[in-house]
Design an enzyme around this catalytic site. Structure first.
Site, PDB file in Angstrom:
ATOM      1  N   LYS A 196       0.842  -1.216   0.000  1.00  0.00           N
ATOM      2  CA  LYS A 196       0.000   0.000   0.000  1.00  0.00           C
ATOM      3  C   LYS A 196       0.870   1.255   0.000  1.00  0.00           C
ATOM      4  CE  LYS A 196      -3.734  -1.925   2.763  1.00  0.00           C
ATOM      5  NZ  LYS A 196      -4.819  -1.773   3.721  1.00  0.00           N
ATOM      6  N   LYS A 216       2.421  -4.219  10.881  1.00  0.00           N
ATOM      7  CA  LYS A 216       1.061  -4.494  11.349  1.00  0.00           C
ATOM      8  C   LYS A 216       1.129  -5.169  12.701  1.00  0.00           C
ATOM      9  CE  LYS A 216      -3.342  -4.307   9.963  1.00  0.00           C
ATOM     10  NZ  LYS A 216      -4.002  -3.487   8.947  1.00  0.00           N
TER      11      LYS A 216
HETATM   12  N1  LIG Z   1      -9.915   1.330   9.690  1.00  0.00           N
HETATM   13  C1  LIG Z   1      -9.049   1.564   8.721  1.00  0.00           C
HETATM   14  O1  LIG Z   1      -8.499   2.662   8.621  1.00  0.00           O
HETATM   15  C2  LIG Z   1      -8.739   0.531   7.710  1.00  0.00           C
HETATM   16  C3  LIG Z   1      -9.399  -0.677   7.678  1.00  0.00           C
HETATM   17  N2  LIG Z   1      -9.108  -1.568   6.692  1.00  0.00           N
HETATM   18  C4  LIG Z   1      -9.767  -2.862   6.653  1.00  0.00           C
HETATM   19  O2  LIG Z   1     -11.172  -2.714   6.542  1.00  0.00           O
HETATM   20  C5  LIG Z   1     -11.816  -3.810   7.188  1.00  0.00           C
HETATM   21  C6  LIG Z   1     -12.793  -3.263   8.222  1.00  0.00           C
HETATM   22  O3  LIG Z   1     -12.057  -2.505   9.156  1.00  0.00           O
HETATM   23  P1  LIG Z   1     -12.757  -1.427  10.096  1.00  0.00           P
HETATM   24  O4  LIG Z   1     -13.982  -0.920   9.444  1.00  0.00           O
HETATM   25  O5  LIG Z   1     -11.716  -0.510  10.542  1.00  0.00           O
HETATM   26  O6  LIG Z   1     -13.154  -2.356  11.320  1.00  0.00           O
HETATM   27  P2  LIG Z   1     -14.277  -2.103  12.423  1.00  0.00           P
HETATM   28  O7  LIG Z   1     -13.827  -2.852  13.598  1.00  0.00           O
HETATM   29  O8  LIG Z   1     -14.599  -0.672  12.559  1.00  0.00           O
HETATM   30  O9  LIG Z   1     -15.570  -2.821  11.787  1.00  0.00           O
HETATM   31  C7  LIG Z   1     -15.551  -4.178  11.407  1.00  0.00           C
HETATM   32  C8  LIG Z   1     -16.895  -4.534  10.815  1.00  0.00           C
HETATM   33  O10 LIG Z   1     -16.804  -5.861  10.290  1.00  0.00           O
HETATM   34  C9  LIG Z   1     -17.821  -6.664  10.896  1.00  0.00           C
HETATM   35  N3  LIG Z   1     -17.328  -8.031  11.021  1.00  0.00           N
HETATM   36  C10 LIG Z   1     -16.412  -8.516  11.895  1.00  0.00           C
HETATM   37  N4  LIG Z   1     -16.250  -9.833  11.725  1.00  0.00           N
HETATM   38  C11 LIG Z   1     -17.055 -10.182  10.696  1.00  0.00           C
HETATM   39  C12 LIG Z   1     -17.371 -11.406  10.042  1.00  0.00           C
HETATM   40  N5  LIG Z   1     -16.795 -12.550  10.443  1.00  0.00           N
HETATM   41  N6  LIG Z   1     -18.261 -11.392   9.024  1.00  0.00           N
HETATM   42  C13 LIG Z   1     -18.850 -10.238   8.636  1.00  0.00           C
HETATM   43  N7  LIG Z   1     -18.628  -9.051   9.237  1.00  0.00           N
HETATM   44  C14 LIG Z   1     -17.751  -9.033  10.244  1.00  0.00           C
HETATM   45  C15 LIG Z   1     -18.079  -6.013  12.245  1.00  0.00           C
HETATM   46  O11 LIG Z   1     -19.334  -6.413  12.781  1.00  0.00           O
HETATM   47  C16 LIG Z   1     -18.022  -4.547  11.838  1.00  0.00           C
HETATM   48  O12 LIG Z   1     -19.254  -4.150  11.255  1.00  0.00           O
HETATM   49  C17 LIG Z   1     -10.698  -4.672   7.776  1.00  0.00           C
HETATM   50  O13 LIG Z   1     -10.361  -5.699   6.889  1.00  0.00           O
HETATM   51  C18 LIG Z   1      -9.551  -3.688   7.913  1.00  0.00           C
HETATM   52  O14 LIG Z   1      -8.294  -4.321   7.933  1.00  0.00           O
HETATM   53  C19 LIG Z   1      -8.230  -1.291   5.704  1.00  0.00           C
HETATM   54  C20 LIG Z   1      -7.562  -0.121   5.680  1.00  0.00           C
HETATM   55  C21 LIG Z   1      -7.714   0.871   6.719  1.00  0.00           C
HETATM   56  O1  LIG Z   2      -3.390   4.068   8.979  1.00  0.00           O
HETATM   57  C1  LIG Z   2      -2.452   3.300   8.973  1.00  0.00           C
HETATM   58  O2  LIG Z   2      -1.303   3.605   9.225  1.00  0.00           O
HETATM   59  C2  LIG Z   2      -2.644   1.832   8.640  1.00  0.00           C
HETATM   60  C3  LIG Z   2      -4.015   1.423   8.228  1.00  0.00           C
HETATM   61  C4  LIG Z   2      -4.048  -0.060   8.066  1.00  0.00           C
HETATM   62  O3  LIG Z   2      -3.746  -0.784   8.986  1.00  0.00           O
HETATM   63  C5  LIG Z   2      -4.384  -0.647   6.780  1.00  0.00           C
HETATM   64  O4  LIG Z   2      -4.398   0.032   5.766  1.00  0.00           O
HETATM   65  O5  LIG Z   2      -4.642  -1.869   6.745  1.00  0.00           O
END
Ligand SMILES: NC(=O)C1=CN([C@@H]2O[C@H](COP(=O)(O)OP(=O)(O)OC[C@H]3O[C@@H](n4cnc5c(N)ncnc54)[C@H](O)[C@@H]3O)[C@@H](O)[C@H]2O)C=CC1
Ligand SMILES: O=C(O)CCC(=O)C(=O)O
Length: 430
Positions: A110, A122
């Site tokens: 990324k 990570k």
């Molecule tokens: N928060 C960030 O800045 C970033 C997040 N991501 C990725 O995006 C994805 C979501 O991350 P966030 O929104 O930050 O997490 P979060 O913790 O805010 O939300 C996770 C969501 O996924 C759902 N979830 C969890 N386990 C699940 C399952 N087994 N089946 C279906 N839904 C499920 C939860 O109920 C919740 O709605 C992850 O893969 C994360 O690595 C990627 C880049 C940056």
């Molecule tokens: O904001 C960051 O530095 C990392 C975000 C992250 O963990 C991801 O892109 O999967």
């Protein structure tokens, strides 16, 4: 005994471990393919196929009932030739070594794609924050920082939020690091609250980046976002803001889900209502009687599908049943390599995770820059810079995919790995 019976008899943990390993080996396969296409030799692959550093820690935490529970955590650093490593910390029961290692490699990719001066890192802790109190979470977050403090820091490795971690957890971690180092260290971590040196736009950055990619993908397909039917798996940081942005752009969000299941309305959901009802873990579906499973959600009739939850959701089992013509991966690793092949053969435009979800780390970089210079930007400035980075990254990868006649995932790996490989080469490591 048939393979199917053996798989059925595996415990949940064993199945998860198998999936993580599959994810990790698939990542190595694509890295090898990308390096070969770029003309690097096998020594470069030997260097880049594994993280350079992996720390496993055991964190004792005094629970509210007086007992001590010991948690296992990890911090993986893929490669620091370009600069300090960077990447989120995940609090989740399914965290394991192979997953954290793969996630750190994706962070290198990324950062290479978006041209940030970082390598990939990570972290993760095996825990279920939904079953822990606020104070237990604080003690766990502080304990993790104490355990990994030797290998992290504003010029070494900079953590950030990921699944089930948020700005409050970043604040505790930053405070603990500042205490250890005896000076205020806002640049130690990103995704902080605004009052502690966070950046405008970081909270919504991942969803903004995904939105920009959706806009670009829709243009490439000669379609219109207005009226397009969108399905989103996951309603946390990435998924919920994305639902809002899609709704505001005139798309019809027909289904969203959380870990327990989802809601579906072919006429479009009331997104603002759902946003009001979700909790801090992105959970809302238990408030509804009429729900669908996550499996059903992925196969719904729609134009755009966005997996925004966890890994290994689109596999060879369901890839043939996906109806969307565009898939944009907000989650890390939601599609297996086998499924990528099936989807590509079916002519589905798949925008890979290491491009689509790069908005988060890009604004994290902006946060770190602002911390280092002690001068802060407006939300408009941040968004303008993010848009430039995302559109440039999308175009580069789309063009490369066309030129080399490869799918966008391989093209993204080629762009991402090249910067790490060149930095390693110039340093004389290979
Ligand atoms: N928060 C960030 O800045 C970033 C997040 N991501 C990725 O995006 C994805 C979501 O991350 P966030 O929104 O930050 O997490 P979060 O913790 O805010 O939300 C996770 C969501 O996924 C759902 N979830 C969890 N386990 C699940 C399952 N087994 N089946 C279906 N839904 C499920 C939860 O109920 C919740 O709605 C992850 O893969 C994360 O690595 C990627 C880049 C940056
Ligand atoms: O904001 C960051 O530095 C990392 C975000 C992250 O963990 C991801 O892109 O999967």
């Amino acid at each position: 005994m048939s393979v199917k019976t053996v798989i059925n008899e595996m415990s949940k943990e064993q199945q998860k471990e198998k999936e993580s390993l599959n994810l990790y080996y698939s990542t190595q396969t694509v890295i090898q393919e990308a390096l070969t296409k770029l003309g690097y030799n096998s020594e470069m692959y030997e260097l880049l196929k594994e993280p350079i550093r992996l720390l496993t820690v055991r964190i004792p935490v005094r629970m509210d009932d007086g007992t001590v529970k010991v948690f296992t955590g990890y911090r993986s650093q893929h490669n620091d030739a370009v600069g300090p490593t960077k990447g989120g910390v995940r609090f989740h029961p399914n965290v394991d070594e192979a997953e954290v290692k793969a996630l750190s490699i994706w962070m290198s990719l990324k950062c290479g794609i978006t041209n940030l001066p970082y390598g990939g890192g990570k972290g993760g802790i095996i825990c279920d924050p939904r079953k822990m109190s606020f104070r237990e979470l604080e003690r766990l977050s502080r304990g993790y920082v104490r355990a990994i403090s030797q290998i992290v820091g504003p010029t070494k490795d900079i953590p950030a939020p990921d699944v089930y971690t948020n700005s409050q957890i970043m604040a505790w971690m930053m405070d603990e690091y500042s205490r250890l180092r005896e000076f205020d260290s806002p640049g130690f971590i990103t995704g902080k609250p605004l009052v502690l040196g966070g950046s405008h736009g970081r909270e919504t950055a991942t969803a903004q980046g995904v939105t920009i990619c959706i806009n670009e993908a829709v243009k490439k397909k000669g379609k219109d976002l207005k009226g397009a039917r969108v399905v989103i798996q996951g309603f946390g940081n990435a998924g919920s803001y994305l639902a809002k942005f899609m709704h505001d752009a005139g798309a019809k969000v027909v289904a969203v889900s959380d870990v327990y299941g989802g809601v579906y309305d072919p006429d479009g959901l009331d997104i603002n209502y759902l946003l009001d009802r979700r909790d801090s873990f992105g959970t809302f579906s238990q408030l509804f009687n009429d729900t669908i499973s996550n499996k059903e959600l992925l196969e719904l009739d729609c134009d755009i599908l966005v997996p925004a939850a966890i890994s290994n959701q689109i596999t060879e089992e369901n890839a043939a049943n996906i109806k969307a013509s565009i898939i944009v991966e907000a989650a890390n690793g939601p599609t297996t390599l086998e499924a990528t092949k099936i989807l590509t053969e079916r002519g589905i435009l798949l925008v890979p995770d290491i491009l689509a979800s790069a908005g988060g780390v890009t604004v994290s970089y902006f946060e770190w820059v602002q911390n280092n210079q002690g001068y802060y930007w407006t939300e408009e400035e941040v968004m303008e810079k993010l848009e430039k980075v995302m559109i440039r990254s999308f175009d580069t990868i789309y063009q490369l995919a066309q030129t080399h006649q490869v799918d966008m995932r391989l093209a993204a790996y080629m762009v991402g790995i090249k910067k790490v490989a060149e930095a390693s080469r110039f340093r004389g490591w290979v």
